[in-house]
Design an enzyme around this catalytic site. Sequence first.
Site, PDB file in Angstrom:
ATOM      1  CG  ASN A 141      -0.514  -7.086  -1.349  1.00  0.00           C
ATOM      2  OD1 ASN A 141      -1.006  -7.789  -2.223  1.00  0.00           O
ATOM      3  ND2 ASN A 141      -1.076  -6.917  -0.159  1.00  0.00           N
ATOM      4  CG  ASP A 152     -12.721  -8.831   1.609  1.00  0.00           C
ATOM      5  OD1 ASP A 152     -12.801  -7.828   0.885  1.00  0.00           O
ATOM      6  OD2 ASP A 152     -12.047  -8.853   2.664  1.00  0.00           O
ATOM      7  CD  GLU A 192      -4.533  -8.037   1.720  1.00  0.00           C
ATOM      8  OE1 GLU A 192      -5.415  -7.329   2.225  1.00  0.00           O
ATOM      9  OE2 GLU A 192      -3.324  -7.811   1.853  1.00  0.00           O
ATOM     10  CG  HIS A 207      -9.785  -5.887   0.681  1.00  0.00           C
ATOM     11  ND1 HIS A 207     -10.016  -7.027   1.420  1.00  0.00           N
ATOM     12  CD2 HIS A 207      -8.465  -5.608   0.839  1.00  0.00           C
ATOM     13  CE1 HIS A 207      -8.887  -7.414   2.006  1.00  0.00           C
ATOM     14  NE2 HIS A 207      -7.935  -6.575   1.659  1.00  0.00           N
ATOM     15  CD  GLU A 231      -2.881  -1.130   2.412  1.00  0.00           C
ATOM     16  OE1 GLU A 231      -2.759  -0.238   3.268  1.00  0.00           O
ATOM     17  OE2 GLU A 231      -3.762  -2.001   2.463  1.00  0.00           O
TER      18      GLU A 231
HETATM   19  C1  XIL Z   1      -6.359  -6.260   8.335  1.00  0.00           C
HETATM   20  C2  XIL Z   1      -6.722  -7.380   9.303  1.00  0.00           C
HETATM   21  O1  XIL Z   1      -7.639  -8.258   8.689  1.00  0.00           O
HETATM   22  C3  XIL Z   1      -7.319  -6.804  10.570  1.00  0.00           C
HETATM   23  O2  XIL Z   1      -7.479  -7.813  11.552  1.00  0.00           O
HETATM   24  C4  XIL Z   1      -6.412  -5.699  11.136  1.00  0.00           C
HETATM   25  O3  XIL Z   1      -7.066  -5.103  12.236  1.00  0.00           O
HETATM   26  C5  XIL Z   1      -6.117  -4.655  10.089  1.00  0.00           C
HETATM   27  O4  XIL Z   1      -5.557  -5.295   8.960  1.00  0.00           O
HETATM   28  N1  XIL Z   1      -4.967  -4.750   3.691  1.00  0.00           N
HETATM   29  C6  XIL Z   1      -3.970  -5.514   4.198  1.00  0.00           C
HETATM   30  C7  XIL Z   1      -4.229  -6.395   5.370  1.00  0.00           C
HETATM   31  O5  XIL Z   1      -2.879  -5.572   3.607  1.00  0.00           O
HETATM   32  O6  XIL Z   1      -3.092  -6.557   6.160  1.00  0.00           O
HETATM   33  C8  XIL Z   1      -5.368  -5.862   6.191  1.00  0.00           C
HETATM   34  O7  XIL Z   1      -5.659  -6.779   7.237  1.00  0.00           O
HETATM   35  C9  XIL Z   1      -6.577  -5.629   5.319  1.00  0.00           C
HETATM   36  C10 XIL Z   1      -6.278  -4.600   4.259  1.00  0.00           C
END
Ligand code: XIL
Length: 464
Positions: A202, A278, A276, A241, A159
């Site tokens: 990422n 969802d 990741e 996401h 990020e």
């Molecule tokens: C999130 C976790 O799922 C949570 O439990 C935590 O509080 C915050 O981080 N992008 C990412 C992940 O790269 O590491 C994040 O994970 C979600 C968004």
Amino acid sequence: MKKRLTISGLALGVTLLGVGFSNTFAADETLRSLAEKNGIYVGAILNSQWFSGGLPGNYEQIHKSQFNVVVAENEMKFDATEPSEGRFSYGNGDKMVKYAQQNGMRVRGHALAWHSQVPGWVNNYRNDKQKLLKVLKNHIQNVVGHWKGKVAEWDVVNEAISNNEPMWRSQSVWYQGIGPDFIDSAFVWTHAVDPDAELCYNDYNLEQGISPKAKAGFLLEQVKRWVKNGIPIHCVGSQTHVEDTTTDKHFIGSPDSLRALAKELAKLNIKLKITELDIGFKSGINVSKSDLERQGKTFREYLDIVLEEPNADTYLIWGVSDKWSWLGGLNRQKGLIYDDNLKPKPAFDSILVRLQTFEPPKDTTVTDTTKQDTSVTDTTKQDSTIAIHQTAGPGSVTTHVAGHTLFIAGVKSAKVEVFDMQGRPVFSGKCETGALELKGVSEGVYMVRIREQSASLVRKIAIK
Ligand code: XIL
């Protein structure tokens, strides 16, 4: 690069002829077994609750039978691995690595240089470039060194790009203290410690187009530069996401846009991984059956990228069950493939059936350097319409289709679900008499799943 494995003759024999069913039902095919046939990785995080022992036993059972790649939700992040300066904490990460080794899973490491979840002591050095360089290098050398040869791939940088306009994320401690070169340095240091690990950049919102104004467009320019300058980067991770399209009018991402990114990366010899995934709905709305089916379709469309693009190999979901998901904090809900009771949702079926029915293009021969298998001849093509009768040994299930009637022998009371070849549900019903009318299903080839209690089997059928 992944290998496109086609279904082996042996597996085909088992699937179509029912050979070897000693009980009423064969063991379910899993996402994992089908992913392996297709030469890809399908995974889910281990939730933080798994590390603290706060999950029911069937969570782990599901996790290890359905997935072949794993990542820790929080336990390999900076604040978890180096909570105070120079004192490293590997217990939780070691626990996951051991679990992965015992279950033959690939491990992703997440994440080395990220602006979030860094401990306060790091932020105190925000204005000291030389110190911050030392801190980041020392962290990478220790953490990557500790799991060298055990963590197959790292999110080296997470990020780093701003979400609002195409530029670097200026509030990041690493950017503020070091400048954008922290990225180049992080890749070089990681590669020096573990030259065999795959190294990814990422980020999120990469499914929103590749124009220069979009995040992925900005990233592409950077990847080109890194590749040109010999920076050891091998993959881009797309967090993915996303929100279900109909509940967010401003939603602008799409599988097509992500596919376009994969294709651009292929030109640079860089992989795309979905890291990741969802697909949540807005919190508070009532989610209907058809919403869940549409969600399943979107899960499948993202899977298609990984199945079809030669430089995409990983499909990783950010959670297992809706009950343990970070989405609440994003004002979203129900974004995963198992419900609150760890029961598979339509999205699970959609992914499963897609993995079952995917047929790689005939001429694809891609060599896999990450997996050990050898090439297998595709013998499935000529059999696509013969799967109407399946006969097996004693105690087995026999299915037969005549017209629109599905005959099932060997079960007392079974739930029957029919999916089209894209994994969309087209029929569901109960069979208690040995025969069931598949009302409303038009002519064609389908997958039928027959369930009795917790056992199930899947067959290809043709309706003529
Ligand atoms: C999130 C976790 O799922 C949570 O439990 C935590 O509080 C915050 O981080 N992008 C990412 C992940 O790269 O590491 C994040 O994970 C979600 C968004």
